[in-house]
Write an enzyme that holds these catalytic residues in place. Structure first.
Site, PDB file in Angstrom:
ATOM      1  N   GLU A   1       6.153  23.132   8.066  1.00 52.83           N
ATOM      2  CA  GLU A   1       5.773  22.455   6.999  1.00 52.83           C
ATOM      3  C   GLU A   1       4.341  22.242   6.665  1.00 52.83           C
ATOM      4  OE1 GLU A   1       8.509  23.069   4.732  1.00 52.83           O
ATOM      5  OE2 GLU A   1       9.034  20.917   4.313  1.00 52.83           O
TER       6      GLU A   1
ATOM      7  N   SER B   1      -8.121  -7.221   4.360  1.00 48.88           N
ATOM      8  CA  SER B   1      -8.624  -5.879   4.229  1.00 48.88           C
ATOM      9  C   SER B   1     -10.177  -5.842   4.161  1.00 48.88           C
ATOM     10  CB  SER B   1      -8.161  -5.387   2.644  1.00 48.88           C
ATOM     11  OG  SER B   1      -6.632  -5.136   2.711  1.00 48.88           O
TER      12      SER B   1
ATOM     13  N   HIS C   1      -3.350  -8.582   8.000  1.00 46.54           N
ATOM     14  CA  HIS C   1      -3.183 -10.120   7.349  1.00 46.54           C
ATOM     15  C   HIS C   1      -4.222 -11.162   8.246  1.00 46.54           C
ATOM     16  CE1 HIS C   1      -0.645  -8.580   4.283  1.00 46.54           C
ATOM     17  NE2 HIS C   1      -0.738  -9.597   3.725  1.00 46.54           N
TER      18      HIS C   1
ATOM     19  N   LYS D   1      -2.895  -4.097 -10.100  1.00 47.88           N
ATOM     20  CA  LYS D   1      -3.476  -2.487  -9.632  1.00 47.88           C
ATOM     21  C   LYS D   1      -2.825  -1.887  -8.954  1.00 47.88           C
ATOM     22  CE  LYS D   1      -7.813  -0.974  -8.131  1.00 47.88           C
ATOM     23  NZ  LYS D   1      -9.303  -1.016  -7.760  1.00 47.88           N
ATOM     24  N   ASP D   2      -1.824  -2.139  -7.844  1.00 43.31           N
ATOM     25  CA  ASP D   2      -1.005  -1.292  -7.389  1.00 43.31           C
ATOM     26  C   ASP D   2       0.289  -0.975  -8.188  1.00 43.31           C
ATOM     27  OD1 ASP D   2      -2.194  -1.264  -4.589  1.00 43.31           O
ATOM     28  OD2 ASP D   2      -1.257  -3.154  -4.148  1.00 43.31           O
TER      29      ASP D   2
HETATM   30  C1  HEM Z   1       4.214   4.428   7.023  1.00 37.66           C
HETATM   31  C2  HEM Z   1       2.945   4.446   7.109  1.00 37.66           C
HETATM   32  C3  HEM Z   1       2.002   3.247   6.653  1.00 37.66           C
HETATM   33  C4  HEM Z   1       2.072   2.475   5.583  1.00 37.66           C
HETATM   34  C5  HEM Z   1       3.459   1.956   5.008  1.00 37.66           C
HETATM   35  C6  HEM Z   1       1.035   1.732   5.843  1.00 37.66           C
HETATM   36  C7  HEM Z   1       0.747   0.637   4.937  1.00 37.66           C
HETATM   37  C8  HEM Z   1      -0.531  -0.065   4.987  1.00 37.66           C
HETATM   38  C9  HEM Z   1      -0.957  -1.100   3.973  1.00 37.66           C
HETATM   39  C10 HEM Z   1       0.095  -1.842   2.854  1.00 37.66           C
HETATM   40  C11 HEM Z   1      -2.112  -1.400   3.947  1.00 37.66           C
HETATM   41  C12 HEM Z   1      -3.042  -2.417   3.198  1.00 37.66           C
HETATM   42  C13 HEM Z   1      -3.400  -1.473   1.932  1.00 37.66           C
HETATM   43  C14 HEM Z   1      -4.396  -0.315   2.062  1.00 37.66           C
HETATM   44  O1  HEM Z   1      -5.702  -0.899   2.835  1.00 37.66           O
HETATM   45  O2  HEM Z   1      -4.142   0.763   1.669  1.00 37.66           O
HETATM   46  C15 HEM Z   1      -2.790  -0.644   5.398  1.00 37.66           C
HETATM   47  C16 HEM Z   1      -4.117  -0.671   5.610  1.00 37.66           C
HETATM   48  C17 HEM Z   1      -4.603   0.038   6.721  1.00 37.66           C
HETATM   49  N1  HEM Z   1      -3.922   1.231   7.265  1.00 37.66           N
HETATM   50 FE1  HEM Z   1      -2.058   1.921   6.893  1.00 37.66          FE
HETATM   51  N2  HEM Z   1       0.167   2.137   6.460  1.00 37.66           N
HETATM   52  C18 HEM Z   1       0.696   3.294   7.105  1.00 37.66           C
HETATM   53  C19 HEM Z   1       0.007   4.144   7.844  1.00 37.66           C
HETATM   54  C20 HEM Z   1      -1.431   4.211   8.464  1.00 37.66           C
HETATM   55  C21 HEM Z   1      -1.822   5.003   9.211  1.00 37.66           C
HETATM   56  C22 HEM Z   1      -1.238   6.474   9.846  1.00 37.66           C
HETATM   57  C23 HEM Z   1      -3.048   4.999   9.668  1.00 37.66           C
HETATM   58  C24 HEM Z   1      -4.119   5.366  10.651  1.00 37.66           C
HETATM   59  C25 HEM Z   1      -3.883   6.251  11.513  1.00 37.66           C
HETATM   60  C26 HEM Z   1      -3.329   3.306   8.933  1.00 37.66           C
HETATM   61  C27 HEM Z   1      -4.327   2.684   9.031  1.00 37.66           C
HETATM   62  C28 HEM Z   1      -4.692   1.642   8.183  1.00 37.66           C
HETATM   63  C29 HEM Z   1      -5.952   0.928   8.277  1.00 37.66           C
HETATM   64  C30 HEM Z   1      -7.212   1.227   9.335  1.00 37.66           C
HETATM   65  C31 HEM Z   1      -5.688  -0.192   7.234  1.00 37.66           C
HETATM   66  C32 HEM Z   1      -6.895  -1.116   7.128  1.00 37.66           C
HETATM   67  C33 HEM Z   1      -7.757  -0.767   5.850  1.00 37.66           C
HETATM   68  C34 HEM Z   1      -8.840  -1.580   5.492  1.00 37.66           C
HETATM   69  O3  HEM Z   1      -8.599  -2.644   5.194  1.00 37.66           O
HETATM   70  O4  HEM Z   1      -9.852  -0.975   5.229  1.00 37.66           O
HETATM   71  N3  HEM Z   1      -2.092   3.224   8.550  1.00 37.66           N
HETATM   72  N4  HEM Z   1      -1.736   0.044   5.797  1.00 37.66           N
END
Ligand code: HEM
Lengths: 268, 428
Positions: free
Chosen positions: B291, B223, B219, B247-248
């Site tokens: 797995e 994004s 935030h 959308k979500d």
């Molecule tokens: C429990 C697992 C995770 C949850 C609940 C989570 C949740 C989220 C959410 C809600 C967003 C904003 C929506 C979206 O951009 O899809 C986000 C963005 C992002 N996540 Fe995750 N995430 C998780 C794991 C990860 C992992 C494993 C990575 C990378 C190794 C990661 C990297 C990123 C990045 C770089 C963004 C920003 C994307 C952008 O704005 O272009 N996330 N995450």
């Protein structure tokens, strides 16, 4: 700096793997791809169609009862189904008295704390099928979960039971069945310690008039073992349809809401 | 943080005003996932997966807590207590299938989420911290999933634990002592099972905590988006609610449809049959495989079949180093890929290597699930070499020599074809 280190790290892994790769290729050129008689002679399970198959699958209770009869009269001599309780048999369509009668036919071991020793008592609705003592060669596995514990499931059990045959003439010597082993190409290492259990037509006599051929008995007991492994299968399928129906409805509504919300934004 | 044009939370109802003055929780929600959070208007469906990962985490925690009420963390009881859940506990079969397939769904979703990040350069400034926290989450997820798989105490549980904990003994000098200490014995047994249960219960809540940090960090810059061009003006964004809640929302429905189809109609398709055989330390399964979501890393582990030439570093240690490095390199990604352009859409050379990486990981996955024999060993060696070269050599070099394609002026221009703000902007 970080990129220099990273490129060095990349080279490190490349050398380690490349060296292993070179030796691997040399070895492969020398020995060829691994082959084994077990792979060559092993056969994949035959086709078996059961009423419980597929997304609409339901148990055929007549068949489960026949399968239970085969289990009880043949397989139970060597194999237990410890995860099944007698009360569960009601799901096969037996009434309370019939199940009680089945249970009574089994001696169930129970620890008697007063005496500090193991005793047995007649089976009741609350008991599970007791363990089976087996004196022969090999160790017969508990069959409760067998159709989930083998690739191929019920079809594998069916194929195994009907798959006994004479070893082929070109079978290498080290793969010939040794003493107390029987050739069966569906079994992982081709030689199984279980003597052919279903030997002749009419080995059991079905009460519903079905002809008890070896093939029929094998199918029936396999169907029964699907039930012992997954007694909640029918409920799972029914619930699944209700859940998918609801979700489809909710998703269509959500999609329409989405189209509606985005209607004034170009590009969507 | 937010953009200056973000809607301000203005509670109408006196109760909400009172609450806002005492504990502004509704304000927090409004600014985080409500109308107060401006989001690029051009996000594609790959941006749904973060929310889906959050839903998976909630599903895992809810089903897991109930399963734990019926499960017995004892080597003598664990297998039968799992079957007790499947047979005797009301809806126990459904909870268990939801949980075991929920883990798979979680990894599917997170892999898509990560590969979205690879393609769109989401890891680059100013979003490095989101990315770093993401990698921490991924490591925690792997640890959690591994320990969860041990709990039913089937053959694969036991032998998987045996192989993976055995990796610690590859560490020079202290390895064996460490191995025994971690397991509470020389091989997995009751002590190990018990501590795995304890940690498997704990870690999801740690993940939850890191997820909160992840979203907090998100935030601050907000994004990114498929063009990778930063937000410039109000016309580039829409409020999260109702646009992205809608959308979500429908994305969630589509995801649940697929997930539930697997749970109810093919619940064992992704599992290994051997785990329906009770653990037996005296009988090694023909093939020990983890797995599916560990397969690419498992392939890398097994690709190191020879000691390092001349230096003599043992193959086993190399394998362990390789497997962990395969994930640890992600931590350095923001600094290895130096291209100022984020999105792969505008990076022709990068894009080719990106797809090569996707294929490469799929090949590694296939090899990891296959027996450790030829030709799979050789294939996984080639694929593992590319894997490391991609991150450690290709990305740094490509990003400094590549000529990117021209970027749109703004998100608005990318969507509408023109942007009024563009004509006002000073020429660059
Ligand atoms: C429990 C697992 C995770 C949850 C609940 C989570 C949740 C989220 C959410 C809600 C967003 C904003 C929506 C979206 O951009 O899809 C986000 C963005 C992002 N996540 Fe995750 N995430 C998780 C794991 C990860 C992992 C494993 C990575 C990378 C190794 C990661 C990297 C990123 C990045 C770089 C963004 C920003 C994307 C952008 O704005 O272009 N996330 N995450």
């Amino acid at each position: 700096m970080i990129r220099l280190i990273s490129i060095l790290a990349g080279l490190f892994f490349t050398v380690a793997l490349g060296w292993a790769l070179i030796l691997g290729v040399v070895g492969l050129a020398h020995d060829g791809l691994p082959t084994s008689a077990e792979k060559k002679f092993h056969e994949h399970p035959k086709e078996l169609a059961l009423a419980s198959d597929g997304m609409f699958g339901k148990f055929d209770r007549q068949q489960l009862q026949r399968g239970f009869q085969v289990y009880k009269e043949v397989c139970a001599n060597c194999h237990a189904i410890k995860l099944v309780a007698f009360r569960d048999l009601k799901a096969l369509g037996y009434n309370e008295d019939e199940v009680k009668a089945v249970a009574k036919g089994y001696k169930v071991p129970a620890y008697n704390p007063g005496m500090g020793e193991m005793k047995t008592h007649d089976g009741t609705m609350a008991d599970h099928f007791p363990p089976v003592v087996y004196a022969g060669q090999g160790s017969p596995p508990d069959l409760s979960l067998i159709t989930k514990a083998r690739h191929g499931g019920a079809a594998y059990v069916y194929s195994l039971l009907t798959g006994y045959q004479n070893p082929p003439a070109d079978l290498p010597k080290e793969n010939q069945p040794g003493a107390g082993l029987y050739y069966n190409p569906y079994f992982a290492n081709l030689n199984i310690a279980m003597p052919k259990p279903l030997t002749s037509d009419g080995q059991v006599s079905y009460k519903d008039g079905t002809k008890a051929t070896v093939d029929q008995m094998a199918q029936d007991v396999s169907a029964f073992l699907v039930w012992t492994a997954e007694p909640k299968l029918e409920k799972r399928h029914q619930t699944g349809w209700a859940v998918l129906g609801f979700l489809l409805f909710a998703t269509i509504l959500a999609y329409m809401a989405y189209r509606n919300v985005w209607a004034d934004k170009k590009g969507h | 943080m937010s953009f200056p044009w973000a809607n301000e939370y203005q509670p109408q109802h006196p109760l909400m005003q009172w609450l806002d003055a005492k504990l502004p929780l509704p304000r927090l929600v409004y600014n985080a996932i409500g109308a107060g959070y401006p989001v690029p208007r051009n996000l594609n469906y790959f941006w749904n997966f973060g929310v889906l990962a959050g839903v998976c985490l909630v599903i895992q925690i809810l089903t897991g807590v109930i399963l734990a009420m019926h499960y017995a963390g004892n080597a003598d009881l664990a297998f039968n207590s799992t079957e007790h859940i499947m047979r005797d506990v009301n809806w126990g079969w459904m909870l268990r299938y939801m949980h075991s397939n929920g883990a798979s769904a979680f990894f599917v979703v997170v892999y898509i989420h990560i590969f979205r990040g690879f393609f769109y350069g989401s890891y680059k400034a100013p979003r490095e911290m989101i990315w770093l926290l993401g990698v921490v989450i991924f490591l925690l997820m792997m640890a959690t999933a591994f320990m969860g798989y041990v709990l039913p105490w089937g053959q694969m549980s036991f032998w998987g634990a045996q192989v993976i904990t055995g990796l610690f003994s590859a560490i020079p000098l202290v390895g064996d002592a460490l191995h025994t200490w971690l397991l509470g014995g020389f091989a997995p047994d009751n002590a190990a099972l018990n501590r795995f249960f304890s940690l498997h219960f704990l870690l999801p809540f740690v993940i939850l905590g890191v997820v909160i940090l992840h979203i907090w960090a998100l935030h601050i810059p907000g994004s990114s988006n498929p063009t990778g061009v930063e937000v410039k003006s109000e016309s580039d964004t829409v409020p999260f609610h109702p646009y992205y809640t809608a959308k979500d929302g429908w994305g969630l429905g589509a995801f649940l449809l697929i997930y539930c189809a697997v749970v109810f109609f093919a619940p064992n398709a992704l599992g290994h049959p051997d785990n329906y055989i009770p653990a037996n330390p005296m009988q090694t399964p023909a093939h020990i495989v983890p797995e599916w979501y560990f397969w690419p890393f498992y392939a890398i582990l097994r690709a190191f079949t020879q000691n390092f030439p001349l230096l003599g570093i043992p193959a086993k240690l190399l394998g362990v180093m390789g497997m962990f490095s395969a994930i640890l390199v992600w931590f350095f990604l923001p600094w290895l890929d130096r291209s100022p352009v984020r999105s792969g859409h505008f990076r022709p050379t990068f894009r080719k290597f990106y797809w090569l990486l996707v294929i490469d990981v799929a090949v590694l996955g296939y090899c990891g699930g296959s027996p450790a024999e030829e030709p799979f060993v050789i294939i996984s060696q080639i694929a593992a070499i590319y894997y490391f070269l991609h991150f450690l050599v290709v990305l740094p070099i490509v990003s400094s020599i590549e000529q990117p394609e021209p970027l749109p002026f703004s998100i608005t221009e990318a969507v509408l074809g023109s942007d009024q703000a563009a004509s006002l902007a000073p020429a660059e």
